[in-house]
Design a protein around this motif. Structure first.
Motif, PDB file in Angstrom:
ATOM      1  N   PHE A 652     -70.228  -7.846 -12.921  1.00 18.87           N
ATOM      2  CA  PHE A 652     -69.529  -8.235 -14.149  1.00 18.87           C
ATOM      3  C   PHE A 652     -70.283  -9.362 -14.851  1.00 18.87           C
ATOM      4  CE2 PHE A 652     -66.356 -11.182 -16.041  1.00 18.87           C
ATOM      5  CZ  PHE A 652     -65.838 -10.356 -17.040  1.00 18.87           C
ATOM      6  N   LEU A 653     -70.714 -10.336 -14.110  1.00 20.45           N
ATOM      7  CA  LEU A 653     -71.418 -11.469 -14.706  1.00 20.45           C
ATOM      8  C   LEU A 653     -72.797 -11.044 -15.222  1.00 20.45           C
ATOM      9  CD1 LEU A 653     -70.471 -14.311 -12.192  1.00 20.45           C
ATOM     10  CD2 LEU A 653     -69.706 -14.086 -14.561  1.00 20.45           C
ATOM     11  N   LYS A 654     -73.494 -10.197 -14.453  1.00 15.22           N
ATOM     12  CA  LYS A 654     -74.805  -9.730 -14.916  1.00 15.22           C
ATOM     13  C   LYS A 654     -74.672  -8.938 -16.208  1.00 15.22           C
ATOM     14  CE  LYS A 654     -77.765  -8.034 -11.939  1.00 15.22           C
ATOM     15  NZ  LYS A 654     -78.330  -7.259 -10.794  1.00 15.22           N
ATOM     16  N   ALA A 655     -73.688  -8.067 -16.242  1.00 19.27           N
ATOM     17  CA  ALA A 655     -73.513  -7.219 -17.425  1.00 19.27           C
ATOM     18  C   ALA A 655     -73.168  -8.047 -18.654  1.00 19.27           C
ATOM     19  CB  ALA A 655     -72.426  -6.178 -17.160  1.00 19.27           C
ATOM     20  N   THR A 656     -72.271  -8.994 -18.500  1.00 18.57           N
ATOM     21  CA  THR A 656     -71.860  -9.794 -19.658  1.00 18.57           C
ATOM     22  C   THR A 656     -72.955 -10.760 -20.091  1.00 18.57           C
ATOM     23  OG1 THR A 656     -70.716 -11.299 -18.121  1.00 18.57           O
ATOM     24  CG2 THR A 656     -69.385  -9.614 -19.223  1.00 18.57           C
ATOM     25  N   GLN A 662     -71.115  -9.791 -26.075  1.00 19.35           N
ATOM     26  CA  GLN A 662     -70.844  -9.258 -27.417  1.00 19.35           C
ATOM     27  C   GLN A 662     -69.849  -8.104 -27.401  1.00 19.35           C
ATOM     28  OE1 GLN A 662     -72.100 -10.630 -30.380  1.00 19.35           O
ATOM     29  NE2 GLN A 662     -72.541 -12.212 -28.844  1.00 19.35           N
ATOM     30  N   HIS A 663     -69.735  -7.398 -26.284  1.00 18.26           N
ATOM     31  CA  HIS A 663     -68.862  -6.225 -26.221  1.00 18.26           C
ATOM     32  C   HIS A 663     -67.882  -6.363 -25.056  1.00 18.26           C
ATOM     33  CE1 HIS A 663     -72.597  -4.877 -28.239  1.00 18.26           C
ATOM     34  NE2 HIS A 663     -71.736  -4.238 -29.034  1.00 18.26           N
ATOM     35  N   ASN A 664     -66.759  -5.684 -25.195  1.00 17.55           N
ATOM     36  CA  ASN A 664     -65.711  -5.771 -24.172  1.00 17.55           C
ATOM     37  C   ASN A 664     -65.204  -4.385 -23.799  1.00 17.55           C
ATOM     38  OD1 ASN A 664     -63.554  -6.308 -22.519  1.00 17.55           O
ATOM     39  ND2 ASN A 664     -62.226  -7.075 -24.154  1.00 17.55           N
ATOM     40  N   PRO A 665     -65.737  -3.813 -22.724  1.00 18.16           N
ATOM     41  CA  PRO A 665     -65.197  -2.536 -22.241  1.00 18.16           C
ATOM     42  C   PRO A 665     -64.091  -2.728 -21.205  1.00 18.16           C
ATOM     43  CG  PRO A 665     -67.206  -3.059 -21.061  1.00 18.16           C
ATOM     44  CD  PRO A 665     -66.970  -4.206 -22.016  1.00 18.16           C
ATOM     45  N   VAL A 683     -63.783 -15.755 -14.902  1.00 18.03           N
ATOM     46  CA  VAL A 683     -62.607 -15.862 -15.756  1.00 18.03           C
ATOM     47  C   VAL A 683     -62.939 -16.594 -17.057  1.00 18.03           C
ATOM     48  CG1 VAL A 683     -61.628 -18.029 -14.845  1.00 18.03           C
ATOM     49  CG2 VAL A 683     -60.110 -16.165 -15.614  1.00 18.03           C
ATOM     50  N   ARG A 684     -63.912 -17.502 -17.005  1.00 23.48           N
ATOM     51  CA  ARG A 684     -64.321 -18.178 -18.238  1.00 23.48           C
ATOM     52  C   ARG A 684     -65.084 -17.216 -19.143  1.00 23.48           C
ATOM     53  NH1 ARG A 684     -67.464 -23.473 -17.200  1.00 23.48           N
ATOM     54  NH2 ARG A 684     -66.982 -23.796 -19.425  1.00 23.48           N
ATOM     55  N   VAL A 685     -65.877 -16.332 -18.539  1.00 25.47           N
ATOM     56  CA  VAL A 685     -66.536 -15.290 -19.326  1.00 25.47           C
ATOM     57  C   VAL A 685     -65.492 -14.361 -19.932  1.00 25.47           C
ATOM     58  CG1 VAL A 685     -67.959 -13.208 -19.152  1.00 25.47           C
ATOM     59  CG2 VAL A 685     -68.748 -15.340 -18.116  1.00 25.47           C
ATOM     60  N   ALA A 686     -64.530 -13.941 -19.100  1.00 24.35           N
ATOM     61  CA  ALA A 686     -63.494 -13.029 -19.591  1.00 24.35           C
ATOM     62  C   ALA A 686     -62.750 -13.632 -20.775  1.00 24.35           C
ATOM     63  CB  ALA A 686     -62.520 -12.711 -18.450  1.00 24.35           C
ATOM     64  N   LYS A 687     -62.501 -14.902 -20.708  1.00 23.34           N
ATOM     65  CA  LYS A 687     -61.785 -15.582 -21.791  1.00 23.34           C
ATOM     66  C   LYS A 687     -62.545 -15.515 -23.103  1.00 23.34           C
ATOM     67  CE  LYS A 687     -58.460 -18.347 -23.281  1.00 23.34           C
ATOM     68  NZ  LYS A 687     -57.046 -17.935 -23.321  1.00 23.34           N
ATOM     69  N   ARG A 688     -63.876 -15.413 -23.015  1.00 22.93           N
ATOM     70  CA  ARG A 688     -64.715 -15.422 -24.214  1.00 22.93           C
ATOM     71  C   ARG A 688     -65.003 -14.029 -24.770  1.00 22.93           C
ATOM     72  NH1 ARG A 688     -65.792 -20.085 -21.541  1.00 22.93           N
ATOM     73  NH2 ARG A 688     -66.703 -21.841 -22.695  1.00 22.93           N
ATOM     74  N   PRO A 690     -64.683 -10.558 -26.647  1.00 24.29           N
ATOM     75  CA  PRO A 690     -63.914 -10.188 -27.843  1.00 24.29           C
ATOM     76  C   PRO A 690     -62.725  -9.293 -27.481  1.00 24.29           C
ATOM     77  CG  PRO A 690     -66.003  -8.982 -27.758  1.00 24.29           C
ATOM     78  CD  PRO A 690     -66.076 -10.036 -26.704  1.00 24.29           C
ATOM     79  N   GLY A 691     -61.598  -9.562 -28.112  1.00 23.17           N
ATOM     80  CA  GLY A 691     -60.406  -8.738 -27.922  1.00 23.17           C
ATOM     81  C   GLY A 691     -59.560  -9.075 -26.725  1.00 23.17           C
ATOM     82  N   VAL A 692     -59.968 -10.042 -25.936  1.00 21.61           N
ATOM     83  CA  VAL A 692     -59.175 -10.397 -24.757  1.00 21.61           C
ATOM     84  C   VAL A 692     -57.988 -11.250 -25.171  1.00 21.61           C
ATOM     85  CG1 VAL A 692     -59.162 -11.751 -22.623  1.00 21.61           C
ATOM     86  CG2 VAL A 692     -61.061 -10.209 -23.102  1.00 21.61           C
ATOM     87  N   LYS A 693     -56.795 -10.823 -24.801  1.00 23.34           N
ATOM     88  CA  LYS A 693     -55.589 -11.580 -25.096  1.00 23.34           C
ATOM     89  C   LYS A 693     -55.274 -12.593 -23.987  1.00 23.34           C
ATOM     90  CE  LYS A 693     -53.291  -8.172 -28.047  1.00 23.34           C
ATOM     91  NZ  LYS A 693     -52.081  -7.325 -28.213  1.00 23.34           N
ATOM     92  N   LYS A 694     -55.575 -12.191 -22.760  1.00 21.78           N
ATOM     93  CA  LYS A 694     -55.298 -13.119 -21.664  1.00 21.78           C
ATOM     94  C   LYS A 694     -56.307 -12.902 -20.537  1.00 21.78           C
ATOM     95  CE  LYS A 694     -51.191 -14.489 -20.610  1.00 21.78           C
ATOM     96  NZ  LYS A 694     -49.789 -14.617 -20.111  1.00 21.78           N
ATOM     97  N   ALA A 695     -56.899 -14.015 -20.116  1.00 24.39           N
ATOM     98  CA  ALA A 695     -57.776 -14.009 -18.944  1.00 24.39           C
ATOM     99  C   ALA A 695     -57.067 -14.815 -17.865  1.00 24.39           C
ATOM    100  CB  ALA A 695     -59.124 -14.623 -19.274  1.00 24.39           C
ATOM    101  N   SER A 696     -56.753 -14.152 -16.763  1.00 26.60           N
ATOM    102  CA  SER A 696     -55.945 -14.780 -15.716  1.00 26.60           C
ATOM    103  C   SER A 696     -56.730 -14.861 -14.418  1.00 26.60           C
ATOM    104  CB  SER A 696     -54.660 -13.983 -15.465  1.00 26.60           C
ATOM    105  OG  SER A 696     -53.916 -13.818 -16.654  1.00 26.60           O
ATOM    106  N   LEU A 697     -56.432 -15.904 -13.669  1.00 24.83           N
ATOM    107  CA  LEU A 697     -57.029 -16.065 -12.352  1.00 24.83           C
ATOM    108  C   LEU A 697     -55.918 -15.993 -11.318  1.00 24.83           C
ATOM    109  CD1 LEU A 697     -60.034 -17.566 -11.207  1.00 24.83           C
ATOM    110  CD2 LEU A 697     -58.142 -18.778 -10.174  1.00 24.83           C
ATOM    111  N   VAL A 698     -56.032 -15.059 -10.394  1.00 21.33           N
ATOM    112  CA  VAL A 698     -55.048 -14.878  -9.333  1.00 21.33           C
ATOM    113  C   VAL A 698     -55.649 -15.369  -8.022  1.00 21.33           C
ATOM    114  CG1 VAL A 698     -53.948 -13.120  -7.883  1.00 21.33           C
ATOM    115  CG2 VAL A 698     -53.752 -12.988 -10.372  1.00 21.33           C
TER     116      VAL A 698
END
Length: 1002
Positions: A652-656, A662-665, A683-688, A690-698
């Motif tokens: 996930f980190l390598k891809a982003t 720039q893209h969010n699949p 989770v910090r990447v997820a928060k950034r 595009p289109g993400v409404k909520k990035a959560s850490l469980v």
């Protein structure tokens, strides 16, 4: 050793003071004296005080020398340690009795001396301050106030012992100790320059006109009132009544402590129900105020008594302790507000409860005074911290009457619930101690460099000093001497050095990592321009490094710098490993990583990217004598779900990173499972995206028990990440992650609280779940080439060289340790490189920098405030030059500096120590100075009552000493001994007899 203190006679104290000042310019280790403004005083109890601050009843007002040290640094109001009927040996205080690592804890409550001995200490101190104020021209001889403290019930206070104490404190004229003080002063008149017989005759024997009543928790209000009436109407004393945070009620206290991060503190409703209630306190205090007004006496409250807690984590011996310090401030100031409201600001408040340089101006300007401090004086800087406080308060206008500003006090209560200073960090602190044991001699050390500090033994104090002087190139030369990755480590190093930094006991650890980056950014180009390329050594063996991450780059740099031919093989298109492929660009840019790569390249390292390294046989066939495997922890642990799957965190980190986010699949709701640094990155990447409404850490534990570094947790919080604590993932179906709700149980071997199942479940929206539950080492490759593993599944190697069972084959970094930090990777690279060739390091120590010890000593006790700003680098206390923390923090001054042949050594004085344990808390070593430093004994009985290495001077004239070193005890003549004892210890004993004889007198 015995924990019984032996008070020093007034004659010996005066001799000590005059001789030490003559020799060293210090008194009881105090180096900077406070001189009061002759035009400013405040009136209280019909007396004058030049500054409304001083030590609270406690360890700093127990012995005469403690009070003297406090006065010299600026204290002018002294709340003497509490006396009660149970005293001396009957008191039975558990030892150690103090723990002031962060918030303060103690299990002592009144003087450990007998009441008559305590009385003598207070009279001696009073008399000596009258002399020193004039002799050293520090202020008016009538510019300070002594305030008695007694407890804990009327029956005890009415005993002859306590009644005599109270009466004789009001007038010491006819007491033996007063006569002794006069006689000693008269004998020493020729040694004073500003004291004469007329002055001695004018010294007032009225030591105290005021008293603070301390009542044990649970004392009924009627009993408190009876005691106060006795003090007011029968003893005619200005009276303060101690009030406790229990006035606030259990719910308020529990909610406040939990909100500020002190949820681990153990207390229940017991004390709140048994203690004085607010509805009883107010009418009682009003009646007492009326009585005091009728008798023209001052009356008020002392806020606050320490707060009782259960002992649950072995903080101190016993079952109950008392909390103080910054964690007490939010409760204490709330008590002050509650009572001030009831009295419309007309109730005098004597304040103690987390007062320090950061709030004392606000306290005073709100109309709260006098102010006493305790916990802050137990930390490095100790008594000298009073000077900064006294300077600040004396610069403010002094009030002429009692009037609490209710509006300012309300603002102060609000600030106490919001400011970071009063909040416990998310992560509980790591032990600040290094693993080494305290040596008898030459013990000063920089803990940021020691074991558990910097794995590469970086000369941190040296480069901090250079940066503080603006010498960035010199600083960067120090850094790259041992650290080939100044940009990477200056940006994302785990900075274990900061967990050992002594400055953390002031206002916080130095941002050592940030200063490193500051040096790199300022001086990198100049460094490259001024460096010379190393000459390649003829016929030197070639080294292949497999893996171009931090470990591989470091090994390449170090070997190439020594002229060794080295080639780095990296299958990715660019060097840098996780730094260039995984860690998000917003955390470290490729430009920064490239500069560290270029350093190794400059030294002559060759890079081969975009292809896997040849196997071991092929590398040998190509002429590589040495092979260093520096392969990272790229093997991903799977998150097991009963339904659905999670994606790999590293992928996930390598891809982003490759996509530059720039893209969010991945959808609108991304859940990251895990609590480490990789999880924070994800989770910090997820928060950034595009289109993400909520990035959560469980995570199945809470934030405090997450393994991530504290600054990574705070960064995620600042980014707005939704932390879903105490949840354990079970299944992912239809965009919902089902989690079991957990609760925290007992602590496991790592010190973290174990998550326990509750059998309850909840659902979390999740389009994608990212598994960040840890990485591991894929050992199949090592086994394939014939490298043996140990019983942990890691590579088996020589711990000193990291050479494996295969000759000239090394494994470093993650492969050696399991998932490791970057600086640990550099340490491994250094170890392997040193076995291949000599690695030439400089040693930037005090001799190189030519530091005057007076300079770092001048920083002791100075906190960073708006009035005293400092740069990060300038905050360094330069412990590699001088430490003396144990000298600083001893309330009784039982650890002293002895200058032996020009070098400062620490000596412990047995008779002045009560084994409070405070020096052990702040000594950087895993040791206790009161047990482990060379000790001076003042009697043969004390010598044999101890196991400390040390000596008793039997005959000073003939230099005959009874000595213990290790298990050997002998009586020796220092000039003729054949005892196996280090010369430094012989020199120390010789120096004490010749130059510090004032320490020997009773």
């Amino acid at each position: 050793m015995s924990d019984v203190m032996h008070p020093i006679s007034v004659k010996a104290l005066l001799n000590w003071i005059l001789e030490e000042f003559k020799r060293e310019g210090t008194v009881f280790g105090v180096r900077r004296f406070f001189k009061a403004d002759p035009n400013k005083t405040m009136s209280l109890f019909g007396e004058q005080m030049e500054v409304p601050v001083g030590p609270a009843a406690g360890p700093h007002t127990q012995l005469a020398q403690n009070i003297v040290a406090a006065y010299l640094t600026g204290a002018r109001f002294f709340e003497l340690k509490t006396v009660q009927t149970i005293d001396g040996e009957n008191l039975n205080v558990s030892k150690p009795c103090i723990n002031a690592r962060d918030e303060g804890y103690n299990v002592e409550w009144s003087t450990e001396l007998t009441v008559p001995k305590a009385y003598e200490e207070y009279v001696k101190a009073w008399f000596i301050l009258k002399l020193l104020s004039r002799e050293f021209d520090l202020g008016s001889p009538d510019g300070f106030i002594f305030n008695m403290s007694v407890g804990y019930n009327l029956e005890g206070i009415k005993t002859p012992k306590i009644q005599n104490y109270i009466d004789q404190m009001q007038d010491a004229t006819n007491t033996p100790i007063w006569a002794e003080c006069l006689a000693a002063a008269r004998e020493m008149l020729p040694r004073f320059t500003r004291i004469d017989e007329d002055y001695l005759e004018q010294i007032s024997p009225h030591v105290s006109r005021s008293i603070t009543l301390s009542t044990m928790h649970g004392c009924p209000p009627k009993e408190i009132e009876r005691i106060a009436m006795h003090l007011l109407t029968e003893k005619y004393l200005n009276t303060f009544i101690k009030c406790n945070p229990t006035l606030l009620g259990y719910d308020y206290a529990r909610k406040t402590m939990d909100a500020l991060g002190y949820d681990y503190m153990d207390f229940d409703e017991e004390h709140f129900l048994a203690d004085l209630q607010y509805e009883d306190a107010v009418p009682m205090l009003k009646r007492l105020q009326g009585q005091a007004d009728h008798q023209h006496l001052n009356f008020g409250v002392k806020i606050t008594n320490t707060f009782p807690l259960g002992i649950k984590q072995n903080e101190l011996p016993g079952e109950e302790m008392y909390m103080s310090g910054r964690s007490l401030f939010p409760l204490s100031i709330a008590v002050a507000k509650k009572l001030s409201d009831a009295f419309h600001g007309k109730l005098q408040i004597s304040y103690c409860g987390g007062a320090d340089i950061f709030n004392i101006k606000d306290l005073f300007e709100a109309g709260i005074w006098p102010i006493t401090v305790a916990t802050v004086l137990l930390k490095p800087g100790s008594y000298q911290r009073i000077t900064q406080i006294a300077n600040l308060l004396s610069s403010l206008p002094y009030p002429t009457h009692v009037q609490v500003d209710l509006e300012k006090l309300s603002r102060l209560v609000a600030k106490a619930g919001q400011q970071a200073h009063y909040q416990k960090p998310i992560k509980l602190p790591i032990t600040p101690k290094i693993e080494e044991k305290l040596p008898l001699l030459d013990c000063y050390t920089a803990p940021c460099r020691g074991t558990g500090g910097c794995p590469i033994d970086q000369d941190v104090p040296a480069y901090l000093r250079y940066v503080s002087e603006g010498k960035y190139l010199d600083a960067l030369k120090v850094i790259v001497d041992r650290n080939p990755l100044p940009f990477i480590t200056g940006t994302i190093c785990a900075h274990p050095c900061q967990t050992k930094c002594t400055r953390q006991f002031y206002e916080g650890a130095i941002d050592i990592r940030g200063v490193k980056l500051e040096a790199a950014e300022h001086a990198y180009d100049e460094l490259i321009a001024t460096m010379e390329k190393p000459e390649r050594k003829a016929d030197a063996p070639k080294t292949a490094v497999v893996g171009g991450g931090p470990a591989g780059l470091s090994a390449a740099y170090l070997l190439a710098r020594e002229g060794m031919p080295v080639t780095v093989f990296e299958k990715a298109d660019k060097m840098g490993g996780v730094c260039s492929q995984v860690v998000p660009e917003f955390r470290i840019s490729m430009e920064s990583v490239q500069k560290d790569i270029d350093l190794a390249s400059f030294m002559g390292a060759e890079f081969k990217n975009g292809q896997s390294a040849p196997d071991l046989n092929q590398l040998h066939a190509q002429g590589y004598t040495n092979v260093i495997y520096a392969i990272g922890a790229w093997h991903h642990r799977n998150l097991k779900l009963t339904h659905g799957t999670a994606i790999n965190s590293l992928e996930f980190l390598k891809a982003t990173r490759n996509d530059d986010m720039q893209h969010n699949p991945y959808g609108e709701h991304i859940v990251v499972v895990g609590g480490g640094n990789t999880a924070m990155d994800c989770v910090r990447v997820a928060k950034r995206l595009p289109g993400v409404k909520k990035a959560s850490l469980v995570y199945r534990r809470n934030k405090r028990n997450m393994p991530a570094d504290e600054d990574e947790l705070y960064a995620a919080l600042d980014d707005g990440v939704d932390f879903l604590e105490l949840l354990s993932p079970v299944s992912l179906e239809n965009g919902q992650l089902t989690c079991e709700i957990m609760e925290l149980g007992e602590r496991d071997a790592s010190g973290r609280r174990k998550p326990m199942s509750t059998g309850k479940y909840t659902k979390v929206p999740a389009d994608t779940v990212v598994s960040a539950v840890g990485e591991s080492i894929d050992t199949r490759y090592y086994q394939h080439v014939g490298i043996q593993l140990d019983d942990r599944g890691l590579v088996a190697s020589n711990p000193q060289t990291l050479e494996t069972n295969l000759d000239h084959v090394y494994v470093i970094g993650d492969g050696n340790r399991g998932p490791a930090t970057i600086v640990e990777a550099i340490a491994d690279a250094t170890r392997a490189a040193k076995n291949i060739c000599a690695i030439h390091n400089e040693h930037y120590e005090q001799t190189n920098l030519n530091i005057d010890r007076a300079e770092p000593r001048s920083k002791r006790g100075i906190m960073v405030t708006p009035e005293t700003p400092m740069t990060q680098a300038g905050r360094c206390l330069e412990c590699s030059t001088i430490c003396e923390s144990c000298v600083d923090v001893c309330p009784n001054r039982a650890n002293i500096v002895v200058n032996v042949n020009g070098d400062p050594q620490i000596m412990h004085i047995d008779r002045m120590c009560n084994e409070c344990g405070n020096c052990e808390t702040f000594c950087p070593y895993s040791s206790a100075p009161y047990k482990d430093k060379f000790t001076l004994f003042n009697s043969e009985a004390d010598f044999y009552d101890s196991t400390n290495a040390g000596f008793f001077v039997k005959d000073a004239a003939n230099k005959e000493c009874l000595v213990r070193v290790g298990d050997v005890v002998e009586t020796i003549n220092l000039d003729e001994t054949t005892m196996d004892i280090p010369n430094g210890l012989l020199d120390m004993m010789d120096t004490v007899i010749d130059d510090y004889s004032y320490c020997l007198a009773d």
